[in-house]
Design an enzyme around this catalytic site. Structure first.
Site, PDB file in Angstrom:
ATOM      1  N   SER A 191      34.058 -43.024  42.231  1.00 55.59           N
ATOM      2  CA  SER A 191      35.230 -43.210  41.382  1.00 55.59           C
ATOM      3  C   SER A 191      35.012 -44.408  40.455  1.00 55.59           C
ATOM      4  O   SER A 191      34.049 -44.424  39.687  1.00 55.59           O
ATOM      5  CB  SER A 191      36.482 -43.363  42.252  1.00 55.59           C
ATOM      6  OG  SER A 191      37.664 -43.213  41.492  1.00 55.59           O
ATOM      7  N   GLU A 208      38.581 -32.218  42.281  1.00 53.41           N
ATOM      8  CA  GLU A 208      38.788 -33.646  42.071  1.00 53.41           C
ATOM      9  C   GLU A 208      40.257 -33.993  41.839  1.00 53.41           C
ATOM     10  O   GLU A 208      40.764 -34.996  42.331  1.00 53.41           O
ATOM     11  CB  GLU A 208      37.982 -34.109  40.847  1.00 53.41           C
ATOM     12  CG  GLU A 208      36.499 -34.212  41.084  1.00 53.41           C
ATOM     13  CD  GLU A 208      36.102 -35.499  41.797  1.00 53.41           C
ATOM     14  OE1 GLU A 208      36.973 -36.329  42.086  1.00 53.41           O
ATOM     15  OE2 GLU A 208      34.905 -35.661  42.064  1.00 53.41           O
TER      16      GLU A 208
END
Length: 553
Positions: free
Chosen positions: A229, A341
């Site tokens: 991330s 996601e």
């Protein structure tokens, strides 16, 4: 499909969501890159560093040194300056407990129920396998958290360390406004730092590794940086940074993208923060800011977030431009994502708050994210095709996110060996925070996440947030396989090795990536549990990438 530069609207949507921002057999020493030549792992838990001696803990199968400072406390006059050297100490420093996390708001992760207001946090943690000889591969992990949350201690890498024979280092770095404020007054103080103090912290930690990891049995010439991330986007920023060149030999980008906002955009964010905290009319803005307690900064940042921005000698060029033009450290890269996601962000922003997305909100979100292409997106992902507006939004966002990742795969592969993957184990228990919420909330249990969500893959590499997830036997085999892949990559810059399916380099011609998943072995079948990972060339079809490529730039 031809490769094309990232659609600007899609890039903006990813940035606003914080998404721009690893069976169980030990790998043989020959596959980890350990050599019979060179030093062994330390014989005791007392190790000499350039700043003084540290004493760690001896655990079953590994040793650990926690909370080692790699830079001076960024407090007082050092608040909003580039990281400075830490003071040397005499005697033996205790390194058996984590330092404080860097200042940040509360969150839903266990251990983050209350805000953190500590600034003396620039530390790292070192984990070393026992009984392994030679200079060992080193993996430096940069945590995620949207550049405003998280800490090195979120990652418990013991199973990765034991199974791969690697040294793992996890790092704290400054977050939020304390890490990324970009103001004219700060740029006047110093040409370097403004907009990216937290990223400079990461470089200071990497320099500490270069100077000290040999004392822990690691090989400073064999360092991999990896993150997830915001940590993954940090890795790409370091790839593009001229001042990070030579600090690492390969890079892992998990569920992250390349891109950093301009200095002017960062200044706009920063001025909004200054106004929110009450310093915009001060005669000396920096003195006002430096007089504010960390608690006030943490409170203000919840209404006026600040993220990294370009500037200085370290980050002169947008990482997205750097990788497109080949002007980055061309080390081998492992790059990938989970197959849903954006299911997490839909849940987090709507259903978790008790306010599921409405049809009107869906249209508003689409128009805000996709601009001139919004009508096409609404037609391609109509509400009539989904049970709820939230599911439609997740599907559209998954498509655009995957398109951005697909472009990055192709761009990197033009310049350097690139190994792409998708974590496609859709039946996985979700990562710790969601798993715990699901134990108490029927809404969370019934929410249609759409597959493996952001963060789900981390538990297969190490215990994320210190929690061991209830994986079934097939998923445990997948975990073992993934650790092998990541271990081989950290050692050799290539995930391939014994007892794993062959993983080809990614090219725009074949578009072949590794689809990581577990089998569904019936206990009554008499067959052994297994992973079912395989090479896939269907990423574009599975995520409707022809459509996303057709949208206007």
């Amino acid at each position: 499909m031809r490769l094309r530069r990232l659609n600007g609207r899609i890039g903006i949507a990813l940035a606003s969501a914080g998404l721009l921002g690893l069976g169980l057999t030990t790998l043989p020493a020959t596959t980890t890159g350990a050599s019979a030549q060179g030093t062994e792992r330390p014989a005791s838990t007392v190790v000499e560093t350039t700043d003084g001696k540290v004493r760690g803990n001896s655990r079953t199968g590994y040793d650990e040194w926690l909370g080692i400072p790699y830079a001076a406390s960024p407090t007082g006059a050092r608040r909003w300056t580039a990281p400075q050297p830490t003071a040397e100490w005499k005697g033996v420093r205790d390194a058996t407990a984590f330092s404080e996390r860097c200042a940040q708001p509360s969150g839903w992760d266990p251990g983050y129920e209350n805000p953190t207001t500590t600034e003396n946090c620039l530390s790292l943690n070192v984990y070393v396998p026992q009984g392994t000889k030679g200079r060992l591969p080193v993996l430096v992990w940069i945590h995620g958290g949207g550049y405003f949350g998280g800490a090195g201690q979120d990652t418990d890498p013991r199973k990765f360390v034991e199974q791969t024979g690697s040294v793992v280092v996890t790092v704290n770095y400054r977050l939020g406004p304390l890490g990324f404020l970009n103001l004219p007054e700060l740029r006047k103080e110093s040409a370097d730092g403004a907009g990216n103090y937290g990223l400079l912290d990461q470089q200071a930690a990497l320099r500490w590794v270069q100077a000290n990891v040999a004392g822990f049995g690691g090989n400073p010439k064999n360092v991999t940086i990896a993150g997830q991330s915001a940590g993954a986007s940090s890795v790409c920023a370091q790839l593009a940074s001229p001042t990070a060149k030579g600090l690492f030999a390969r890079a892992g980008i998990m569920s992250g993208s390349c891109g950093m906002q301009s200095a002017s955009a960062g200044e706009t964010q920063s001025k909004a923060f200054v106004k929110e905290i009450g310093c915009s009319t001060a005669s000396d803005v920096l003195a006002c800011l430096r007089a504010k307690p960390a608690s006030a900064i943490v409170t203000a940042q919840q209404k006026a977030a600040v993220r990294p921005s370009l500037g200085g000698a370290a980050f002169p060029t947008d990482p997205a431009v750097a990788v497109e033009t080949g002007k980055f450290s061309r080390v081998p890269v492992m790059l990938g994502q989970t197959n849903s996601e954006r299911g997490l962000s839909t849940f987090q922003n709507y259903d978790y708050l008790g306010k599921p997305m409405t049809a009107a909100q869906y249209e508003t979100e689409v128009r805000g994210a996709y601009g001139a292409g919004a009508d096409k997106v609404l037609a391609e992902y109509p509400l009539s095709a989904y049970d709820t507006p939230g599911e439609a939004w997740t599907a559209a966002q998954n498509g655009s996110t995957s398109y951005a990742r697909w472009q990055l795969m192709g761009t990197l592969s033009r310049w350097t060996p690139t190994y792409a993957y998708e974590f496609a184990e859709s039946d996985t228990p979700h990562f710790t925070s969601i798993f715990l919420i699901q134990q108490k909330s029927e809404t969370a249990r019934n929410f249609p996440f759409g597959g493996a969500i952001h963060v789900d893959d981390l538990g297969y590499l190490w215990d994320y947030l210190g929690q061991t997830m209830p994986y079934d036997d097939d998923q445990l085999e997948l975990s073992s396989q993934m650790i092998r892949y990541w271990g081989h990559f950290a050692a050799n810059g290539d995930p391939n090795g014994a007892r794993t399916p062959a993983w080809p380099k990614y090219t725009t011609r074949t578009e072949a990536l590794m689809s990581l998943s577990a089998c569904d072995t019936s206990p009554a079948s008499g067959k052994s549990p297994a992973a079912c990972s395989k090479v896939s060339t269907q990423f574009d079809e599975e995520h409707n990438l022809d459509f996303w490529e057709s949208l206007p730039s």
